[in-house]
Enzyme design. Structure first.
Site, mmCIF file in Angstrom:
data_model
loop_
_atom_site.group_PDB
_atom_site.id
_atom_site.type_symbol
_atom_site.label_atom_id
_atom_site.label_comp_id
_atom_site.label_asym_id
_atom_site.label_seq_id
_atom_site.Cartn_x
_atom_site.Cartn_y
_atom_site.Cartn_z
ATOM 1 N N VAL A 179 -5.812 -8.283 20.212
ATOM 2 C CA VAL A 179 -5.756 -9.616 19.600
ATOM 3 C C VAL A 179 -4.347 -10.198 19.687
ATOM 4 O O VAL A 179 -3.345 -9.482 19.594
ATOM 5 C CB VAL A 179 -6.219 -9.541 18.127
ATOM 6 C CG1 VAL A 179 -6.195 -10.920 17.475
ATOM 7 C CG2 VAL A 179 -7.625 -8.939 18.053
ATOM 8 N N GLN A 222 10.340 6.728 13.707
ATOM 9 C CA GLN A 222 9.189 5.861 13.952
ATOM 10 C C GLN A 222 7.893 6.578 13.566
ATOM 11 O O GLN A 222 6.991 5.983 12.959
ATOM 12 C CB GLN A 222 9.125 5.453 15.421
ATOM 13 C CG GLN A 222 10.259 4.561 15.891
ATOM 14 C CD GLN A 222 10.075 4.123 17.329
ATOM 15 O OE1 GLN A 222 8.968 3.843 17.766
ATOM 16 N NE2 GLN A 222 11.171 4.050 18.082
ATOM 17 N N VAL A 262 -1.273 7.768 17.357
ATOM 18 C CA VAL A 262 -1.569 8.916 16.497
ATOM 19 C C VAL A 262 -2.009 8.452 15.113
ATOM 20 O O VAL A 262 -2.958 8.991 14.539
ATOM 21 C CB VAL A 262 -0.351 9.851 16.393
ATOM 22 C CG1 VAL A 262 -0.632 10.991 15.406
ATOM 23 C CG2 VAL A 262 -0.002 10.421 17.764
ATOM 24 N N THR A 285 -1.521 -11.368 18.221
ATOM 25 C CA THR A 285 -0.867 -11.324 16.913
ATOM 26 C C THR A 285 0.605 -10.970 17.089
ATOM 27 O O THR A 285 1.048 -10.597 18.175
ATOM 28 C CB THR A 285 -1.509 -10.255 15.998
ATOM 29 O OG1 THR A 285 -1.285 -8.964 16.579
ATOM 30 C CG2 THR A 285 -3.004 -10.484 15.824
ATOM 31 N N TYR A 288 1.923 4.831 16.945
ATOM 32 C CA TYR A 288 0.829 3.960 16.524
ATOM 33 C C TYR A 288 -0.517 4.582 16.899
ATOM 34 O O TYR A 288 -1.456 4.613 16.093
ATOM 35 C CB TYR A 288 0.979 2.584 17.167
ATOM 36 C CG TYR A 288 -0.047 1.573 16.708
ATOM 37 C CD1 TYR A 288 0.087 0.928 15.475
ATOM 38 C CD2 TYR A 288 -1.145 1.249 17.502
ATOM 39 C CE1 TYR A 288 -0.863 0.001 15.049
ATOM 40 C CE2 TYR A 288 -2.090 0.321 17.085
ATOM 41 C CZ TYR A 288 -1.937 -0.292 15.860
ATOM 42 O OH TYR A 288 -2.873 -1.211 15.434
ATOM 43 N N ILE A 331 0.810 -1.220 0.000
ATOM 44 C CA ILE A 331 0.000 0.000 0.000
ATOM 45 C C ILE A 331 0.845 1.272 0.000
ATOM 46 O O ILE A 331 0.345 2.344 -0.349
ATOM 47 C CB ILE A 331 -1.005 0.027 1.172
ATOM 48 C CG1 ILE A 331 -0.291 0.152 2.526
ATOM 49 C CG2 ILE A 331 -1.915 -1.171 1.126
ATOM 50 C CD1 ILE A 331 -1.232 0.522 3.667
ATOM 51 N N ASN A 342 -6.627 -2.930 6.333
ATOM 52 C CA ASN A 342 -6.054 -3.576 7.514
ATOM 53 C C ASN A 342 -4.536 -3.416 7.605
ATOM 54 O O ASN A 342 -3.977 -3.458 8.702
ATOM 55 C CB ASN A 342 -6.424 -5.065 7.497
ATOM 56 C CG ASN A 342 -5.683 -5.857 8.547
ATOM 57 O OD1 ASN A 342 -5.968 -5.778 9.735
ATOM 58 N ND2 ASN A 342 -4.684 -6.638 8.103
ATOM 59 N N LYS A 373 -3.573 5.758 14.270
ATOM 60 C CA LYS A 373 -4.918 5.187 14.301
ATOM 61 C C LYS A 373 -5.974 6.238 14.626
ATOM 62 O O LYS A 373 -7.111 6.157 14.143
ATOM 63 C CB LYS A 373 -4.972 4.020 15.298
ATOM 64 C CG LYS A 373 -4.167 2.809 14.841
ATOM 65 C CD LYS A 373 -4.643 2.270 13.489
ATOM 66 C CE LYS A 373 -3.941 0.996 13.076
ATOM 67 N NZ LYS A 373 -4.433 0.456 11.791
#
Length: 283
Positions: free
Chosen positions: A230, A106, A195, A232, A193, A64, A90, A197
């Site tokens: 989750v 990062q 920020v 993962t 992460y 993407i 996703n 989302k």
């Protein structure tokens, strides 16, 4: 020659929640389900695992963060299906807590993939969306507006008429602040992460507003989903939900029946409860 067969696309789906979403859609979606991944070998291995379960997903390479890859995929959808019925954004990255890369680096990379690349994919694929299409942006439990400490930032991000360019500017300002070590002082959380989302959740609300304005009769729904904590690779397997449990809310949002008008531009919790993204409360 393109077909009118229905098609659902899941990005970043060779493992984790994306894999679980493809698995569920193969059983519940009336049409082709395309598992996409940036790595051909891993993607095809995931396809084989699903075929071993008696499912029939299809695979297409998609990075993407590469516009060339995005446009190739767009052309494939246009030429093969003539449109798109379900898009589940996703694909994402997350740095480990112990990551040694500079925080500014990062920030740039995380925002670049989780927000900017997802937005640009939407720019490319939204013209293909058929009437009654469903778009699901995979957010997070930290993607709620309340995760931003600064009230001025929350007021800007939560403004009902926020534009895409304003969201982009805010994401860029976070990156610059992160590079200068000033992000916390400016009211941002100390997590790239989070920020990314929050930005994706804000973008979701804008995207629904644009659909309502430019295609008011087409019934297209765009929602963001918190799939839950989750187990993962991304959570270093500390999550308490299985991949199949993490797929429940995204699949629910992807399969909202035709003619149903809500949720639209909503923030959906992993139990499929619609949560007020601006004011809460969180479940």
């Amino acid at each position: 020659m393109s077909s009118t067969r229905r098609v659902a696309v899941v990005t970043g789906a060779n493992k984790g929640i994306g894999f679980g979403i493809v698995k569920a859609l193969c059983s519940k979606f009336d049409g082709d389900v395309i598992l996409t991944a940036r790595d051909k070998v891993r993607g095809e291995e995931a396809i084989q695992k699903l075929k071993n379960l008696g499912l029939e997903p299809k695979f297409h390479l998609l990075a993407i963060d590469s516009l060339e890859s995005v446009f190739t995929f767009r052309d494939f959808l246009q030429n093969t299906y003539g449109g798109l019925d379900v898009l589940i954004n996703n694909a994402a990255i997350a740095y480990r807590i112990a990551a040694t890369e500079p925080f500014g680096e990062q920030a740039e990379n995380t925002i670049g993939v989780n927000f900017t690349a997802s937005m640009k994919l939407c720019h490319a694929l939204f013209p293909l969306l058929r009437p009654q299409a469903r778009v699901v942006n995979i957010s997070s439990l930290v993607g709620h507006l309340s995760m931003v400490p600064g009230k001025k930032l929350r007021d800007k991000l939560g403004h009902p008429d926020i534009t895409e360019s304003t969201i982009v500017d805010l994401m860029d300002s976070f990156i610059e602040a992160a590079k200068a070590g000033k992000h916390v002082a400016q009211g941002w959380p100390n997590s790239t992460y989070t920020v990314s989302k929050v930005g994706l959740s804000a973008l979701t609300r804008f995207q629904q507003r644009i659909m309502d304005t430019t295609r008011p009769d087409d019934g297209i729904l765009v929602n963001s989903v918190n799939p839950g904590f989750v187990d993962t690779d991304m959570t270093t397997h500390k999550g308490i939900l299985t991949i199949d449990e993490g797929a429940i809310a995204p699949v629910w949002a992807a399969l909202i029946p035709p003619g149903v008008k809500s949720p639209a531009g909503g923030y959906i919790w992993n139990n499929t409860q619609v949560v007020d993204w601006v004011n809460g409360p969180l479940p």
